[in-house]
Design a protein around this motif. Structure first.
Motif, PDB file in Angstrom:
ATOM      1  N   GLU B 132       0.845  -1.206   0.000  1.00  0.00           N
ATOM      2  CA  GLU B 132       0.000   0.000   0.000  1.00  0.00           C
ATOM      3  C   GLU B 132       0.882   1.259   0.000  1.00  0.00           C
ATOM      4  OE1 GLU B 132      -2.598   0.282   3.485  1.00  0.00           O
ATOM      5  OE2 GLU B 132      -2.186   2.429   3.371  1.00  0.00           O
ATOM      6  N   ARG B 133       1.890   1.250   0.877  1.00  0.00           N
ATOM      7  CA  ARG B 133       2.805   2.398   0.950  1.00  0.00           C
ATOM      8  C   ARG B 133       3.602   2.547  -0.336  1.00  0.00           C
ATOM      9  NH1 ARG B 133       3.667   3.518   6.461  1.00  0.00           N
ATOM     10  NH2 ARG B 133       1.561   4.036   7.101  1.00  0.00           N
ATOM     11  N   LEU B 139       6.339   3.021  -6.137  1.00  0.00           N
ATOM     12  CA  LEU B 139       7.114   1.812  -6.423  1.00  0.00           C
ATOM     13  C   LEU B 139       6.146   0.745  -6.907  1.00  0.00           C
ATOM     14  CD1 LEU B 139       9.378   1.435  -3.265  1.00  0.00           C
ATOM     15  CD2 LEU B 139      10.213   1.663  -5.578  1.00  0.00           C
ATOM     16  N   PRO B 140       6.510   0.003  -7.943  1.00  0.00           N
ATOM     17  CA  PRO B 140       5.632  -1.090  -8.368  1.00  0.00           C
ATOM     18  C   PRO B 140       5.610  -2.180  -7.300  1.00  0.00           C
ATOM     19  CG  PRO B 140       7.715  -1.141  -9.572  1.00  0.00           C
ATOM     20  CD  PRO B 140       7.722   0.113  -8.752  1.00  0.00           C
ATOM     21  N   LEU B 163      10.472   0.952   3.956  1.00  0.00           N
ATOM     22  CA  LEU B 163      10.740   0.050   5.081  1.00  0.00           C
ATOM     23  C   LEU B 163      10.830   0.830   6.394  1.00  0.00           C
ATOM     24  CD1 LEU B 163      13.517  -2.353   3.663  1.00  0.00           C
ATOM     25  CD2 LEU B 163      11.184  -2.971   4.229  1.00  0.00           C
ATOM     26  N   ALA B 164      11.501   1.977   6.346  1.00  0.00           N
ATOM     27  CA  ALA B 164      11.744   2.741   7.569  1.00  0.00           C
ATOM     28  C   ALA B 164      10.468   3.361   8.121  1.00  0.00           C
ATOM     29  CB  ALA B 164      12.791   3.813   7.312  1.00  0.00           C
ATOM     30  N   THR B 165       9.477   3.558   7.265  1.00  0.00           N
ATOM     31  CA  THR B 165       8.282   4.266   7.737  1.00  0.00           C
ATOM     32  C   THR B 165       7.051   3.366   7.791  1.00  0.00           C
ATOM     33  OG1 THR B 165       7.778   4.957   5.482  1.00  0.00           O
ATOM     34  CG2 THR B 165       9.063   6.473   6.816  1.00  0.00           C
ATOM     35  N   ILE B 166       7.261   2.063   7.710  1.00  0.00           N
ATOM     36  CA  ILE B 166       6.127   1.151   7.582  1.00  0.00           C
ATOM     37  C   ILE B 166       5.204   1.176   8.806  1.00  0.00           C
ATOM     38  CG2 ILE B 166       7.275  -0.951   8.422  1.00  0.00           C
ATOM     39  CD1 ILE B 166       5.965  -2.128   5.705  1.00  0.00           C
ATOM     40  N   ARG B 197       5.343  13.499   5.541  1.00  0.00           N
ATOM     41  CA  ARG B 197       4.950  14.349   6.654  1.00  0.00           C
ATOM     42  C   ARG B 197       3.551  14.932   6.389  1.00  0.00           C
ATOM     43  NH1 ARG B 197       6.416  19.912   7.579  1.00  0.00           N
ATOM     44  NH2 ARG B 197       6.025  20.005   5.349  1.00  0.00           N
ATOM     45  N   ASP B 198       3.328  15.417   5.165  1.00  0.00           N
ATOM     46  CA  ASP B 198       2.038  16.039   4.823  1.00  0.00           C
ATOM     47  C   ASP B 198       0.883  15.065   5.012  1.00  0.00           C
ATOM     48  OD1 ASP B 198       3.534  18.191   4.185  1.00  0.00           O
ATOM     49  OD2 ASP B 198       3.450  17.897   2.010  1.00  0.00           O
ATOM     50  N   THR B 199       1.107  13.780   4.662  1.00  0.00           N
ATOM     51  CA  THR B 199       0.027  12.807   4.761  1.00  0.00           C
ATOM     52  C   THR B 199      -0.064  12.195   6.146  1.00  0.00           C
ATOM     53  OG1 THR B 199       1.566  11.199   3.881  1.00  0.00           O
ATOM     54  CG2 THR B 199       0.024  12.155   2.317  1.00  0.00           C
TER      55      THR B 199
END
Lengths: 286, 326, 323
Positions: B132-133, B139-140, B163-166, B197-199
């Motif tokens: 989803e991210r 990214l495909p 990966l870092a923000t999952i 950050r915005d989302t």
């Protein structure tokens, strides 16, 4: 970057000083060498001096006892250390020299020469060299210290050659070698100023690795009956086994030389590991 | 606004044979929710040490004192177990050489499984979230079945960011996230970080770099570090257009604007290099390189003090009391 | 006054073969034609994969071209076989590399490398140590270093900026006409980049050495150049005075200008270009930039664009073809 260099200022020497593995194994190796050098002066017997006592257990007269034939086991062992170590050093020297020279030629020249050397290396890696050594040893007219050293050395260089080859090949395209050419150094000058000095310290390590392997190989060959003399370390154990030293209960015949063999090979192996830890920054643990 | 990170007189040293390297020496600042903060300074100024110490602490790095709080979590006296627990979920980092940080022999999927196992979350959940991210990030979804070696530099950096923000951390730290990338991909990655950050995928972002021009594009606030100390804090626009500390001013002057050729105008950089933090100079640590050095600077250390509104500066030039003692 | 020297690249091409039996071919440099005269600062601008470093290596005779030639004063440098001739070429064409730490042998003192260079090119100094030291001290001074600061030091004991200066000083010693500098500032701190570039400018202005600077930074390229060459996937797409970067003609150069973060400008509108990772995108028979170009016409994918002269600059793009 300035504070980083302060952190980095840890030298090879300092690391060696801290390394307990290095000191333990190094001391054992030195002890065995010293035993081989001064041992013969500590005993009135030679390895083949007949004594009146047959199969006598360790005593003041014969610290390691005597064997089935009445030879002094201590004398056999200390003379045996001399023989096995001499063959080992000769073999390691030959293997290191051949390995460094061929590895450098392959790495520097590349192309066909490199491919040819690489093929030989791969063959030696695929067929256990000890098999070839036994085959040749069977047909050798004379199996002296030098001959055995040559035999083992000329069939063990491939490890060193392979390592040197990859080092030199990456050095050849390194920026400092490029810059050395731009500085007006011809190929020969670059070789002596930039490539050889970097290879030198590695060659020392390679020599210790080769020595460790060579001793292992030689003791195996001796045990199989291809020793340079009748009283080399492996040969004593072989005779003890052949003449029923175990069933007769003459444990001192094989135990003392056996301990020396195990201590020597193990310490050399640990010595190599500890040296690699110090020389190879990737294995450094601080 | 909610405070995400609060540092107070925070100190991180390195223990060496010759003594303590005072890499971070009494740093105080706060980061509010939703802020993108640029942490700038030359290499060797303690920026990387500061942020690494918030995430991992390994010898010879020692936290010598001060406070560091991530929301309600005390980062100074935290247990190793707790630290592992909050990593990725509360605080996350994109390391400097993230491009090379991914082992080449593992599929992206395997990384996700490892993360799921480590966090005690079902694998499918993590996988779903990643896909989803990944879509948001551009990214495909096939990347989960690919090896890092098959990805280009820009794609790898986007995988690392995903990966870092999952787990939607409160604080994301990015250490030079664009320096290894090409300019055209750089812009995408920077805009992506701002979008996270915005989302609301991440709470706040600390962006560590020596490239002020990149910071300028996305940061709300800039913190300038020199020799283990904070020398200036302010809103991005204010700092870039009107730097107060002589160090900040020099840093900004050293970045050429487009349209300046040497024939038109000669620019100059900042001569010298940051001092050894083993024995930092007395007084203001910048004084040996400062073009406006005064007598006071050589003996007394300037405090970080507010200057008109939102700006904080540690420099005697702006301190009214400077004349009293010198 | 120095004599006029020229380096001419004619259809210079480098193809790397990768994979088993070299089946995968990568065209790193694709028929590059360029004439470099002494007396100017040439800046070659390109991203990674553009072939800019490959060109530098070929010009420095460190990497053999696949096709094409490099002529130095009408002599093909890759036809030289005697070391004496090659050394004479290096006397006139010197190099500075990207990473100063890997440019110096970690086992040799930095100053020893400099003395080495001096003695190799001017053996007479071997007999006169006082003059040799003076010569080296002057070279170091011209790059902003004091000989006492590097005396007895090894490379890891100096900062990146200091070491890069020492590297430039070394290149100066043979009194060359050209210095090929491959990304000379990308590894040094942002605060010292300008100063290093200023050294190259001074070298041209005061000593008549012509720098060929290779880099990827847009505004630094604008600052330190008399002529700019923009490289994309091994081909020159645009060439002209630094002002072309302010108002680029080629869509790729425009993309670069849009993407680069500038301190005095905040990105506003969305980029109209596709992300297009340079390593991934394919090479068709038409224009190499066609797959990412927002202004693409049918012809762009079918036929290679010609080099079009726009007066001050040259651009390889169908948009500017008459008709």
């Amino acid at each position: 970057m300035s504070w980083l260099s302060d952190v980095r200022a840890s030298t090879t020497i300092r690391l060696l000083k801290k390394n307990a593995k290095f000191w333990t194994s190094f001391s054992i190796v030195v002890f065995i060498i010293v035993l081989g050098v001064i041992g013969p002066y500590l005993t009135p017997y030679g390895p083949r001096t007949p004594t009146s006592a047959l199969m006598s257990p360790p005593s003041m007269q014969h610290p390691f006892g005597t064997d089935y034939f009445g030879y002094d086991v201590f004398a056999e062992t200390v003379y045996g250390i001399r023989v096995s170590l001499s063959v080992g050093v000769i073999a390691a020297l030959i293997a290191t020299i051949i390995g460094v020279v061929l590895g450098m030629i392959a790495g520097l020249k590349g192309g066909l020469i490199d491919a040819a050397i690489d093929t030989v290396i791969n063959i030696l890696l695929a067929i256990p060299p000890i098999l070839i050594m036994i085959l040749i040893a069977v047909y050798m007219g004379k199996r002296g210290i030098i001959e055995m050293g040559l035999l083992v050395g000329s069939l063990s260089w491939h490890w060193t050659a392979r390592a040197i080859r990859s080092q030199v090949a990456s050095m050849k395209v390194s920026e400092y070698v490029s810059m050395s050419f731009l500085s007006g150094n011809s190929f020969i000058k670059v070789l002596f100023k930039d490539i050889l000095p970097n290879i030198a310290s590695y060659s020392l390590l390679a020599f210790v690795i080769q020595l460790s392997n060579a001793i292992m190989t030689i003791v195996t060959l001796e045990f199989l009956g291809f020793g340079a003399t009748e009283w080399s370390l492996g040969a004593i154990v072989q005779l003890a086994v052949l003449w029923g030293g175990i069933t007769l209960g003459i444990w001192w015949w094989f135990t003392f030389p056996g301990i020396i063999i195990i201590a020597l090979i193990t310490s050399l192996y640990i010595l190599v590991v500890s040296l690699e830890e110090v020389f190879n920054p990737r294995l450094r643990r601080e | 606004m909610e405070t995400i990170l609060e540092l107070e007189d925070y100190k991180v040293y390195y223990k060496t044979l010759s003594g303590y390297v005072r890499a971070v020496d009494g740093v105080s600042f706060t980061i509010k929710k939703g802020e993108i903060v640029g942490l700038i300074g030359e290499s060797g100024c303690g920026k990387s040490t500061l942020i690494m110490s918030l995430v991992i602490r390994k010898p010879p790095m020692i936290v010598m004192g001060g406070k560091a709080r991530l929301k309600s979590i005390d980062l100074v006296n935290i247990s190793e177990k707790e630290r592992r627990r909050i990593l990725l979920t509360k605080i996350s980092i994109i390391p400097q050489y993230a491009l090379d940080a991914l082992p080449t022999i593992k599929k992206i999927k395997t990384f996700l499984k490892d993360i799921a196992k480590d966090k005690g979350v079902p694998e499918e959940e993590v996988l779903e979230k990643f896909i989803e991210r990944a879509r948001i990030i551009g990214l495909p979804s096939e990347v989960v079945n690919m090896y890092p070696i098959e990805l280009s530099g820009g794609m790898r950096q986007r995988v690392v960011i995903t990966l870092a923000t999952i787990f939607s951390p409160d604080l994301l730290i990015a250490d030079e996230p664009t320096s290894a990338l090409d300019v055209t991909t750089q812009r995408h990655v920077l805009e992506l970080l701002a979008e996270l950050r915005d989302t609301g995928i991440i709470g706040s972002l600390i962006f560590v770099t020596h490239d002020i021009a990149s910071v300028r594009q996305i940061a709300d606030k800039i913190i300038v570090m020199y020799a283990g100390k904070v020398v200036e804090i302010g809103e991005t626009e204010d700092i870039v257009t009107d730097p107060k500390h002589p160090y900040t001013r020099k840093l900004i002057e050293a970045v050429p604007k487009l349209g300046i050729n040497y024939k038109k105008k000669r620019l100059s950089g900042l001569p010298g290099s940051p001092p050894s933090l083993l024995n930092p100079p007395p007084g203001c640590r910048f004084h040996p390189r400062c073009p406006l050095v005064m007598a006071t600077c050589k003996t007394r250390e300037p405090p970080l003090k507010p200057l008109n509104g939102t700006r904080l500066v540690a420099c005697w030039l702006y301190d009214q009391s400077k004349g009293e003692q010198s | 006054m120095r004599r006029q020297d020229t380096i001419v690249l004619r259809d210079l091409t480098k193809v790397f073969s990768l994979g088993l039996l070299g089946r995968k071919k990568i065209i790193a440099v694709d028929r590059v034609n360029l004439e470099i005269r002494s007396g100017e600062i040439l800046n070659i601008l390109g991203e990674s994969g553009s072939g800019k470093s490959t060109i530098a290596k070929m010009v420095l005779r460190l990497l053999r071209p696949t096709k094409g030639e490099i002529l130095f004063n009408n002599t093909n440098i890759w036809r030289m076989t005697k070391w004496k001739d090659i050394k004479e070429y290096y006397r006139r064409v010197q190099g500075v590399f990207q990473d100063p730490y890997s440019s110096f042998n970690p086992r040799r003192r930095v100053l020893d490398v400099l003395y080495d260079t001096l003695y190799n090119y001017f053996p007479e100094y071997r007999e006169d140590k006082v003059s040799a030291k003076k010569y080296i001290a002057e070279a170091l001074e011209s790059v902003g270093l004091n000989i006492n600061d590097i005396e007895g030091k090894y490379s890891h004991q100096l900062s990146g900026g200091q070491l890069q200066r020492a590297s430039i000083a070394r290149a100066l010693l043979p009194k060359p006409s050209f210095i090929v500098a491959d990304e000379p500032v990308s590894m040094v701190d942002a605060s010292t980049r300008i100063d290093i570039l200023n050294i190259f400018i001074d070298l041209k202005e005061e000593y008549g050495v012509s720098p060929i600077i290779i880099g990827h930074d847009y505004s630094l390229a604008y600052y330190a150049s008399d002529r700019i060459v923009v490289l994309y996937k091994g081909q020159i797409v645009e060439e002209g005075p630094p002002e072309v970067l302010e108002d680029p003609a080629h869509p790729y150069t425009r993309l670069l200008k849009e993407s680069v973060p500038l301190i005095d400008r905040k990105w506003s509108k969305k980029l109209e270009y596709s992300i297009g990772d340079i390593e991934v995108s394919r090479r068709g028979k038409g224009c190499i930039f066609a797959d990412r170009c927002p202004f693409k016409k049918p012809i762009c994918e079918q036929k290679e664009p010609p080099v079009i002269n726009l007066g001050k600059s040259k651009v390889k793009c169908w948009l500017y073809a008459s008709k």
